[in-house]
Design a protein around this motif. Structure first.
Motif, PDB file in Angstrom:
ATOM      1  N   UNK A  48       0.848  -1.194   0.000  1.00  0.00           N
ATOM      2  CA  UNK A  48       0.000   0.000   0.000  1.00  0.00           C
ATOM      3  C   UNK A  48       0.882   1.242   0.000  1.00  0.00           C
ATOM      4  N   UNK A  49       0.531   2.203  -0.867  1.00  0.00           N
ATOM      5  CA  UNK A  49       1.191   3.502  -0.898  1.00  0.00           C
ATOM      6  C   UNK A  49       0.091   4.553  -0.798  1.00  0.00           C
ATOM      7  N   UNK A  50      -0.053   5.154   0.379  1.00  0.00           N
ATOM      8  CA  UNK A  50      -1.196   6.036   0.591  1.00  0.00           C
ATOM      9  C   UNK A  50      -2.468   5.226   0.511  1.00  0.00           C
ATOM     10  N   UNK A  51      -3.361   5.622  -0.393  1.00  0.00           N
ATOM     11  CA  UNK A  51      -4.606   4.882  -0.601  1.00  0.00           C
ATOM     12  C   UNK A  51      -4.504   3.899  -1.763  1.00  0.00           C
ATOM     13  N   UNK A  52      -3.342   3.830  -2.390  1.00  0.00           N
ATOM     14  CA  UNK A  52      -3.165   2.976  -3.555  1.00  0.00           C
ATOM     15  C   UNK A  52      -2.640   1.601  -3.136  1.00  0.00           C
ATOM     16  N   UNK A  53      -3.080   0.585  -3.848  1.00  0.00           N
ATOM     17  CA  UNK A  53      -2.552  -0.766  -3.693  1.00  0.00           C
ATOM     18  C   UNK A  53      -1.807  -1.161  -4.962  1.00  0.00           C
ATOM     19  N   UNK A  54      -0.634  -1.780  -4.800  1.00  0.00           N
ATOM     20  CA  UNK A  54       0.034  -2.401  -5.945  1.00  0.00           C
ATOM     21  C   UNK A  54       0.508  -3.790  -5.519  1.00  0.00           C
ATOM     22  N   UNK A  55       0.698  -4.641  -6.493  1.00  0.00           N
ATOM     23  CA  UNK A  55       1.225  -5.972  -6.201  1.00  0.00           C
ATOM     24  C   UNK A  55       2.700  -5.864  -5.847  1.00  0.00           C
ATOM     25  N   UNK A  56       3.117  -6.706  -4.918  1.00  0.00           N
ATOM     26  CA  UNK A  56       4.489  -6.670  -4.430  1.00  0.00           C
ATOM     27  C   UNK A  56       5.485  -6.892  -5.571  1.00  0.00           C
ATOM     28  N   UNK A  57       5.122  -7.702  -6.551  1.00  0.00           N
ATOM     29  CA  UNK A  57       6.052  -7.991  -7.646  1.00  0.00           C
ATOM     30  C   UNK A  57       6.460  -6.733  -8.395  1.00  0.00           C
ATOM     31  N   UNK A  58       5.532  -5.781  -8.566  1.00  0.00           N
ATOM     32  CA  UNK A  58       5.863  -4.533  -9.259  1.00  0.00           C
ATOM     33  C   UNK A  58       6.913  -3.757  -8.471  1.00  0.00           C
ATOM     34  N   UNK A  59       6.758  -3.719  -7.156  1.00  0.00           N
ATOM     35  CA  UNK A  59       7.730  -3.033  -6.314  1.00  0.00           C
ATOM     36  C   UNK A  59       9.057  -3.785  -6.275  1.00  0.00           C
ATOM     37  N   UNK A  60       9.009  -5.109  -6.161  1.00  0.00           N
ATOM     38  CA  UNK A  60      10.233  -5.889  -5.999  1.00  0.00           C
ATOM     39  C   UNK A  60      11.095  -5.833  -7.256  1.00  0.00           C
ATOM     40  N   UNK A  61      10.466  -5.845  -8.419  1.00  0.00           N
ATOM     41  CA  UNK A  61      11.228  -5.707  -9.661  1.00  0.00           C
ATOM     42  C   UNK A  61      11.980  -4.395  -9.697  1.00  0.00           C
ATOM     43  N   UNK A  62      11.333  -3.327  -9.229  1.00  0.00           N
ATOM     44  CA  UNK A  62      11.975  -2.013  -9.188  1.00  0.00           C
ATOM     45  C   UNK A  62      13.097  -1.984  -8.154  1.00  0.00           C
ATOM     46  N   UNK A  63      12.876  -2.639  -7.007  1.00  0.00           N
ATOM     47  CA  UNK A  63      13.907  -2.665  -5.957  1.00  0.00           C
ATOM     48  C   UNK A  63      15.162  -3.383  -6.445  1.00  0.00           C
ATOM     49  N   UNK A  64      15.010  -4.528  -7.094  1.00  0.00           N
ATOM     50  CA  UNK A  64      16.180  -5.248  -7.595  1.00  0.00           C
ATOM     51  C   UNK A  64      16.962  -4.395  -8.588  1.00  0.00           C
ATOM     52  N   UNK A  65      16.252  -3.705  -9.463  1.00  0.00           N
ATOM     53  CA  UNK A  65      16.927  -2.839 -10.431  1.00  0.00           C
ATOM     54  C   UNK A  65      17.634  -1.688  -9.734  1.00  0.00           C
ATOM     55  N   UNK A  66      17.010  -1.140  -8.706  1.00  0.00           N
ATOM     56  CA  UNK A  66      17.597  -0.017  -7.979  1.00  0.00           C
ATOM     57  C   UNK A  66      18.875  -0.432  -7.249  1.00  0.00           C
ATOM     58  N   UNK A  67      18.850  -1.612  -6.620  1.00  0.00           N
ATOM     59  CA  UNK A  67      20.039  -2.112  -5.933  1.00  0.00           C
ATOM     60  C   UNK A  67      21.174  -2.338  -6.937  1.00  0.00           C
ATOM     61  N   UNK A  68      20.860  -2.906  -8.085  1.00  0.00           N
ATOM     62  CA  UNK A  68      21.882  -3.125  -9.112  1.00  0.00           C
ATOM     63  C   UNK A  68      22.467  -1.811  -9.617  1.00  0.00           C
TER      64      UNK A  68
END
Length: 483
Positions: free
Chosen positions: A282-302
């Protein structure tokens, strides 16, 4: 224009932070996009589209924060707004020629010559506005365009329409609910002689010369049939490349952490190239699937590691408001509960001085304890190292099989390995060309074989500090060491 004298101020809207690039973790995301808002909707269906920022994504695919309907926008939001990472390849399977529904007699009213049709997904080219039973002429009696909320705004042009007229509209609108798991899985269409859905992953490298790093389908990867295909597609892409996939566990069914393992095993979420995720975000009132966030996190760490995926994406701070189930119920795990999920090959979220990703294991754990298949970071290092080998030495295919070829590969690889070892990104690597692995029959058939040993560092996921009371220290403090 008014006469100007003095000082005026103009404020520009805040710009998004320019995305950074991670070549080792390029996300390929399959799902639905609000193509009615795109510049050319017809070109945005079942075609890989490479984007480097939100503006490009918005132009080519449209953007809406109705994430339930338009799942590709989850990854746009997570990657461009939360993580500021690029590039991403999107594959939209929502076809406005197929996945649509007709709307008749939708009432709306003008106010001072302008009115909004309160509906989303309207295919503007199909819009017919009527004044009573009389159709109005687009471009003569009115013009229509989308407002910032993705809804059509109608502005009157002629005296045929009064400034406060009550009008009706007829149109076709997108029906994202008509998109099925089969649309996402895709395949080969023998009629159009084209690939669709996840089958288009094989087209990404030939189109863009970009290796797929992470395959995603937020909004669909919680469907076991889609997850099975995602796991299958991670291996031997274009005959050689390997990728990861991030899979969501269904939070409408799995409503407690202790139910996740049974569901994971029953539905085959157990691949070594996969990361299983629970719950949603959850981001504020928005819901997203964890996979969308996790894909971005892996790219950010790299990205902060020069696109070398040696660092685990676990224990990374994420700019979210909470963890939730599909119905919005908030989920708070303590460390023991989160570790129970980790111990069963599930990555979760932990609120520990702020929300963090939590988990180092691929979905294959605990069925495998082989480090290269168990730890996400080591699995990704092996994928990346192999993919890089293919890209580096493909130019040498069909060269004469002589000592110059063999020495060039061995020397180049060992020099490359020494560089990454010196930077602490791997523990070491060594490549050899051995006679016992290259019989003359193979060489006569044009085949040569190298063996390369590679050691990557596992994540330090368990740090122990033994505390012991020291009476002598107490005595020294009180008596200055006197006996």
């Amino acid at each position: 224009m008014a006469y100007q004298h003095g000082i005026d101020l103009i404020e520009n809207p805040t710009s998004l932070t320019p995305p950074v690039t991670a070549d080792s973790a390029v996300q390929v995301v399959v799902g639905t996009a609000p193509v009615h808002l795109a510049k050319d909707p017809a070109t945005a269906v079942n075609k890989p589209i490479l984007v480097h920022n939100l503006a490009s994504a918005q132009e080519q695919l449209g953007y809406s924060e109705n994430f339930e309907a338009f799942t590709l926008c989850e990854s746009m939001y997570a990657s461009f707004k939360l993580a500021s990472i690029a590039p991403i390849v999107f594959i939209n399977v929502l076809d406005p020629a197929v996945h649509k529904t007709a709307v008749t007699a939708k009432a709306f009213t003008l106010a001072n010559g302008e009115g909004v049709i309160d509906d989303e997904g309207v295919l503007l080219e199909t819009l017919v506005v009527k004044n009573g039973a009389t159709p109005l002429v687009k471009g003569t009696d009115y013009i229509a365009s989308f407002n910032s909320y993705g809804k059509p705004t109608v502005v009157k042009l002629s005296s045929t329409v009064t400034a406060n007229a009550a009008l009706t509209a007829e149109y076709d609108k997108l029906d994202p609910g008509a998109v099925t798991a089969e649309d996402v899985i895709g395949g080969y269409d023998a009629v159009s002689k084209s690939y669709k859905g996840l089958e288009l992953v094989k087209v990404v490298y030939p189109m863009f010369n970009i290796v797929s790093g992470t395959l995603l389908a937020p909004g669909f990867s919680h469907i076991p049939e889609v997850a099975a295909v995602l796991q299958a597609k991670t291996k031997k892409i274009n005959g050689g490349f390997n990728a990861m996939t991030a899979l969501d566990i269904d939070t409408s069914v799995v409503t407690s952490y202790d139910e996740a393992l049974v569901w994971k095993n029953a539905n085959g979420y157990n691949g070594s190239q996969a990361v299983a995720l629970w719950p949603k975000v959850k981001v504020g009132e928005k819901q997203i699937h964890y996979s969308a966030l996790f894909g971005a996190v892996m790219a950010s760490v790299d990205a902060r590691n020069e696109s070398v995926p040696h660092e685990s994406p676990s224990n990374e701070s994420v700019a979210i408001s909470g963890a939730v189930l599909a119905d919005g119920t908030e989920v708070y795990l303590d460390k023991d509960e989160a570790n129970h999920l980790n111990g069963n090959g599930i990555v979760t979220l932990l609120n520990w001085n702020g929300w963090k990703t939590w988990g180092n294991n691929t979905a294959a754990y605990p069925n495998t304890t082989d480090p290269k298949d168990r730890f996400i970071s080591i699995r990704r290092i092996f994928n990346w190292w192999g993919n890089t080998f293919i890209l580096t030495y493909f130019q040498k295919v069909d060269d004469p099989t002589n000592t110059r070829l063999i020495e060039s590969v061995v020397d180049s690889e060992n020099i490359r390995a020494n560089g990454y070892t010196a930077r602490g990104q791997i523990a070491g690597a060594r490549i050899e060309f051995r006679q016992d692995m290259n019989p003359s029959t193979d060489i006569l058939n044009g085949k040569i074989t190298f063996i390369q040993k590679l050691a990557a560092y596992p994540p330090a996921e368990h740090i122990v500090n033994i505390l012991e009371f020291d009476p002598q220290m107490l005595s020294n403090a009180m008596f200055g060491g006197a006996s």
